[in-house]
Structures are given as structure tokens and as C-alpha cells.
Design a protein around this motif. Structure first.
Motif, short mmCIF file in Angstrom:
data_model
loop_
_atom_site.label_atom_id
_atom_site.label_comp_id
_atom_site.label_asym_id
_atom_site.label_seq_id
_atom_site.Cartn_x
_atom_site.Cartn_y
_atom_site.Cartn_z
N GLY A 10 0.80 -1.22 0.00
CA GLY A 10 0.00 0.00 0.00
C GLY A 10 0.83 1.27 0.00
N GLY A 83 0.22 -2.67 -8.28
CA GLY A 83 -0.83 -2.88 -7.31
C GLY A 83 -2.17 -3.06 -8.00
N ARG A 84 -2.85 -4.20 -7.71
CA ARG A 84 -4.13 -4.49 -8.38
C ARG A 84 -5.17 -4.96 -7.36
NH1 ARG A 84 -4.51 -4.41 -13.57
NH2 ARG A 84 -6.15 -5.98 -13.70
N ASN A 85 -5.07 -4.47 -6.13
CA ASN A 85 -6.01 -4.78 -5.05
C ASN A 85 -5.69 -6.15 -4.44
OD1 ASN A 85 -8.31 -4.45 -3.30
ND2 ASN A 85 -9.22 -3.16 -4.88
N THR A 86 -6.53 -6.56 -3.47
CA THR A 86 -6.15 -7.69 -2.62
C THR A 86 -6.38 -9.06 -3.24
OG1 THR A 86 -8.29 -7.48 -1.48
CG2 THR A 86 -6.38 -6.43 -0.46
N THR A 87 -7.30 -9.20 -4.16
CA THR A 87 -7.51 -10.53 -4.76
C THR A 87 -6.27 -11.00 -5.52
OG1 THR A 87 -9.91 -10.32 -4.87
CG2 THR A 87 -8.90 -11.90 -6.36
N CYS A 89 -3.20 -9.98 -5.16
CA CYS A 89 -2.13 -10.10 -4.16
C CYS A 89 -2.23 -11.43 -3.42
CB CYS A 89 -2.21 -8.92 -3.19
SG CYS A 89 -1.15 -9.07 -1.73
N ALA A 247 -8.62 -6.77 -11.02
CA ALA A 247 -8.25 -5.77 -9.99
C ALA A 247 -9.45 -5.53 -9.08
CB ALA A 247 -7.80 -4.48 -10.65
N ILE A 248 -9.57 -6.35 -8.05
CA ILE A 248 -10.73 -6.30 -7.17
C ILE A 248 -10.32 -6.78 -5.78
CG2 ILE A 248 -11.42 -8.66 -7.80
CD1 ILE A 248 -14.33 -7.77 -7.60
N SER A 249 -11.02 -6.32 -4.77
CA SER A 249 -10.70 -6.73 -3.41
C SER A 249 -11.20 -8.14 -3.14
CB SER A 249 -11.31 -5.76 -2.39
OG SER A 249 -12.69 -6.01 -2.23
N TYR A 252 -14.97 -8.38 -2.26
CA TYR A 252 -15.93 -8.41 -3.36
C TYR A 252 -15.87 -9.73 -4.13
CZ TYR A 252 -16.94 -3.38 -2.98
OH TYR A 252 -17.34 -2.15 -2.54
N SER A 253 -14.67 -10.20 -4.40
CA SER A 253 -14.53 -11.35 -5.31
C SER A 253 -14.89 -12.67 -4.65
CB SER A 253 -13.11 -11.42 -5.86
OG SER A 253 -12.18 -11.71 -4.82
#
Length: 348
Positions: A10, A83-87, A89, A247-249, A252-253
Motif C-alpha cells: 500500500g 498494485g491491483r487490489n487484494t484478490t 495479491c 483488480a478487485i478486493s 468483493y470477489s
């Protein structure tokens, strides 16, 4: 085998001007002498050896990790091309961890949270790990009982369906709720079956990969080759394919769709230290209520926040102000208005 993933990519923009894209807050000493990242790692080392702690970050931050955690194996630094959000990662990290620990349980942690009662935190993680061993398709999240009406956090609504292990409740999650406005937050606190979502999870590495395959298939397809390729081609495949992930958290996914999710109500003095107000709540204060970080002093003044990274700063005869110096830039203002400090970003 319990492993940990610490997400440290982050940019920490809410702590500008102290935290910058060049050196985000997870690499800063905001509370105490250790950096936020060092605090996170040292918190779990009593139950997870350093060989099983992995950190996902961007290329530009790798040198900070090596400087601050010289004992961390280099293979355990997972590098995101962007960085492409937490999914993405979590998916990337799950595939990497599975290469070394096929049957791992994966503890996922942000890199910049405060936990005051670390023994209680470790006890909860230990119990959650035991639960996962007996329920390998379960997802566990830790939820904190609200202590105030808070609009800066997401919430977890839980049901009446619960199990108990080691005196901890494992309660079926009914819904994940976005950051509310003040009126909704007041309702959540009053109703009593909502917890703060701290973004901390446990699951088997196999289970989270399967969930991502179902609910974020583009991400799975982009990264599943990491299961079988040679070590020397690993980063090349990541660099070439990461752009094709979704690119999604993870909220959500996966979490809003998966059915076997439990929350543990947790009371260990948690805060995500996501704002200057949080630092004021938890920073060490002198007898006059001043928080002093770096080469700073407050003379005949009370309730000040004074932080300096490079220069000596002395404040005399003033109260209820902030003074923040970083790389020669100095901001001074009323502490009551510190939440709006980012509005000054384009003025200096």
C-alpha cells in the motif's frame, strides 16, 4: 503448517506528508521504535517462524523490507509488478506459498495495524488454525467489537449460528458491509451484531485458490502456471501475466459469495492506524499530552503532535497544534483540522 502473508504494497496516502509513495507508512516508525512492518512480523514470530512468513510488496519497496527484516529469506519477498487490489495479491501469494508448503494454512495480515494485546491475538490465531484443520473449506476472519461510531471501517454482520473452540466463538458470517455513513454506523453499533472488518483472514491455501478459481477465474487463469514452472522463471511469469488478473478486493470477489465463512469476535486492542486521529489515540504522550516523534520538543505547550524525520523542531508556548516535518517540508496547523491535511498536498 501455518504460514503468514503480510500485505505491504500500500501507498499509505492517508498519512501524507509523513507517508509518501516513495516510503509508505508500513515502513515508518509511527508508534514506538519499530516500523509498522517490523511490529507486524514480530507479533507473529512466536507462533510462525520467519521461514514461513511471506511479504507481498512492489519492487520499489523491496529494499525497505531487506533493510528492516534482514533475517527474512529472499524467496519470501513476493513482488507484484503493479498494485491491483487484494484478490491478485492474495492469489499470487497463495500460489507461491503452496510451492513451498503444499498443505499450508495461510494467515493474511495487513502490514500497518496496531494490536495491543499480542498474546490474545496469537491465541485467537492458534484457535483459528485448529478450526481450519478440522474444517478445510472454511474461511475465518477476525472481527473487532466496535468501541465507537466509525465510518472509516467496513463491518461484518454475523448470525446466531456459532461453534466454540478454546473458548472462542466461531460465528457464521451473514454479510460483509461497506464503510457506512454516520447514521448507518450508529445503527450497526446499536444492533450489536456487527463487528469491524480488520482485513485479517485464515484459510487453507488450497481452499483460497479453489475459491479464486470459482469467483475470480481470470485471476486464477493468469497465475495458475505458478504451480508448476521452474523457480528461475517465476518472476518472469508474474511480470508477464499479472496484468491479466482481476483488480478487485478479496471482499468483493470471494468473501461476499463464499458460503462457509466464520468470524471470531476479537478483543485485543486493534486499530488500523489509518488516520492521524488514530495516531493521536495510540501514540505515546508526555505528561502534557504531547506526542513527540524524532528530534522534537514541546516547551510550555499541551496536546500537540510534533513529528520530524530530518530536522530539530522545537515548539514553544503553543497548544493543540500539529507540526509535521518530512524531507524538509513542514506543515503546521490546528490539530482539530488534521483530518483535512491532505487538502494541502498541492500547495507545497
Amino acid at each position: 503448517m501455518l504460514c503468514a502473508l503480510i500485505m505491504a504494497g500500500g501507498k499509505g496516502t492517508r498519512f501524507w506528508p509523513l507517508s509518501t509513495e516513495e516510503k509508505p507508512k508500513q515502513f515508518l516508525s509511527l508508534i514506538g521504535e519499530e516500523t509498522m512492518l517490523q511490529m507486524t512480523v514480530n507479533r507473529i514470530k512466536p507462533i510462525i517462524t520467519i521461514e514461513r512468513i511471506f511479504i507481498c510488496t512492489g519492487e520499489k519497496y523491496v529494499h525497505f523490507i531487506k533493510e528492516q527484516l534482514p533475517e527474512l529469506p529472499e524467496r519470501n519477498i513476493i513482488i507484484e509488478p503493479e498494485g491491483r487490489n487484494t484478490t491478485p495479491c492474495i492469489a499470487l501469494s497463495a500460489f507461491i506459498i503452496k510451492r513451498y508448503y503444499k498443505d499450508a494454512t495461510m494467515l493474511v495480515l495487513p502490514s500497518d495495524h496496531l494490536i495491543e494485546d499480542e498474546n490474545e491475538f496469537r491465541n485467537i490465531v492458534f484457535s483459528a488454525n485448529k478450526f481450519i484443520k478440522n474444517n478445510d473449506e472454511a474461511i475465518i476472519t477476525l472481527g473487532m467489537k466496535p468501541t465507537r461510531v466509525e465510518t472509516g471501517y467496513g463491518y461484518i454482520k454475523y448470525s446466531n449460528d456459532k461453534k466454540m473452540i478454546n473458548n472462542y466463538d466461531f460465528i457464521k458470517v451473514e454479510a460483509f458491509v461497506e464503510k457506512p455513513d454516520k447514521e448507518k454506523a450508529e445503527v450497526y453499533v446499536k444492533e450489536g451484531n456487527y463487528l469491524w472488518n480488520g482485513g485479517m483472514f485464515l484459510w487453507s491455501v488450497e481452499n483460497i485458490i479453489n475459491n479464486i478459481k470459482i469467483y475470480s477465474p481470470n485471476t486464477y487463469e493468469a497465475l495458475h502456471l505458478l504451480n508448476s514452472i521452474d523457480q528461475n522463471k517465476l518472476q518472469e511469469i508474474i511480470n508477464n501475466n499479472y496484468r491479466y488478473t482481476e483488480a478487485i478486493s478479496i471482499d468483493y470477489s470471494v468473501l461476499e459469495k463464499s458460503k462457509d465463512i466464520y468470524v471470531i469476535p476479537s478483543d485485543f486492542g486493534w486499530d488500523d492506524v489509518g488516520s492521524w486521529e488514530a495516531l493521536d489515540r495510540y501514540g505515546e504522550k508526555d505528561e502534557a499530552g504531547n506526542i513527540l516523534v524524532g528530534n522534537t520538543r514541546a516547551v510550555k505547550g499541551e496536546n500537540n503532535l510534533i513529528i520530524s524525520t530530518n530536522h530539530s523542531v522545537v515548539v514553544e508556548g503553543l497548544s493543540d497544534i500539529y507540526v509535521i516535518e518530512n524531507d524538509g517540508k513542514i506543515l503546521i496547523g490546528s490539530k482539530s483540522n488534521i483530518a483535512n491535511i491532505k487538502e494541502l498536498k498541492n500547495t507545497i
